[in-house]
Motif scaffolding. Structure first.
Motif, short mmCIF file in Angstrom:
data_model
loop_
_atom_site.label_atom_id
_atom_site.label_comp_id
_atom_site.label_asym_id
_atom_site.label_seq_id
_atom_site.Cartn_x
_atom_site.Cartn_y
_atom_site.Cartn_z
N GLU A 8 0.84 -1.32 -0.01
CA GLU A 8 0.02 0.00 0.06
C GLU A 8 0.92 1.25 0.03
N ASN A 9 2.20 1.20 0.12
CA ASN A 9 2.87 2.27 0.16
C ASN A 9 3.81 2.32 -1.16
N MET A 10 3.39 1.63 -2.13
CA MET A 10 4.25 1.58 -3.28
C MET A 10 3.25 2.10 -4.50
N LYS A 17 1.46 -4.20 -7.88
CA LYS A 17 0.55 -5.40 -8.63
C LYS A 17 1.92 -6.50 -9.44
N GLN A 18 2.94 -5.92 -9.86
CA GLN A 18 3.89 -6.66 -10.49
C GLN A 18 4.54 -7.68 -9.57
N PHE A 19 4.97 -7.01 -8.49
CA PHE A 19 5.68 -7.95 -7.57
C PHE A 19 4.98 -8.50 -6.45
N GLN A 45 5.58 -10.52 0.68
CA GLN A 45 6.28 -9.40 0.77
C GLN A 45 7.46 -9.44 1.04
N HIS A 46 8.35 -8.35 0.91
CA HIS A 46 9.93 -8.33 1.08
C HIS A 46 10.14 -7.88 2.50
#
Length: 156
Positions: free
Chosen positions: A128-130, A136-138, A144-145
């Motif tokens: 949500e911070n991207m 969507k892509q990653f 998550q990372h």
């Protein structure tokens, strides 16, 4: 301490092994995302580990980690270490690499350069911070990372 390299190619083109743990129990994984720079007046290495990866458990439980870089001839070996899980097999043994203890960490004898890092921060990368296309892509169907930033305290 000195390490001269093309920082934009070091992770992306050459890849690296991220290793955490001690001589009795450690795990390693291939990484191709990361960064080198300065934060809080300290030389740092930044690495990213999916929360689903076995190595993430070792990263959370240890104060130090290593990032090691290899000659081109080890690219296939690094590919295997990045696609197999230490949960399921002894991938280090299968890789043929030689574990080597260094102060505050584990590396491999075949490494050209190893950075020993003291963990300064771990931060979850929240979709949500991207920007939407990256989220969507990653992360649409993937774990998550966690971002780890470590002070480079030794170079071997």
């Amino acid at each position: 301490m000195e390490f001269n390299t093309n920082i934009f190619e070091q992770y992306d083109k050459k890849w690296a092994l991220l290793t955490a743990g001690d001589k009795d129990k450690f795990n390693t994984m291939t990484i191709s995302w990361g960064g080198l720079g300065t934060l809080w007046n300290k030389p740092v290495a930044t690495v990213y580990v999916r929360t689903s990866r076995y190595t993430n458990e070792f990263m959370k439980d240890n104060d130090y980690f290593t990032v090691s870089f290899y000659p081109e001839e080890y690219k296939k070996t690094l590919g295997v270490l990045g696609s197999k899980s230490g949960r399921d097999m002894d991938k280090v043994h299968e890789s043929g690499l030689t574990p080597k203890e260094v102060e505050n960490g584990i590396t491999f004898a075949e490494a050209e350069v190893t950075l020993v890092c003291r963990k300064l921060i771990c931060q979850r990368l929240e979709p949500e911070n991207m920007i939407p296309e990256i989220a969507k892509q990653f992360y649409e169907n993937e774990a998550q990372h966690d971002m780890y930033i470590g002070e480079v305290v030794g170079i071997f």
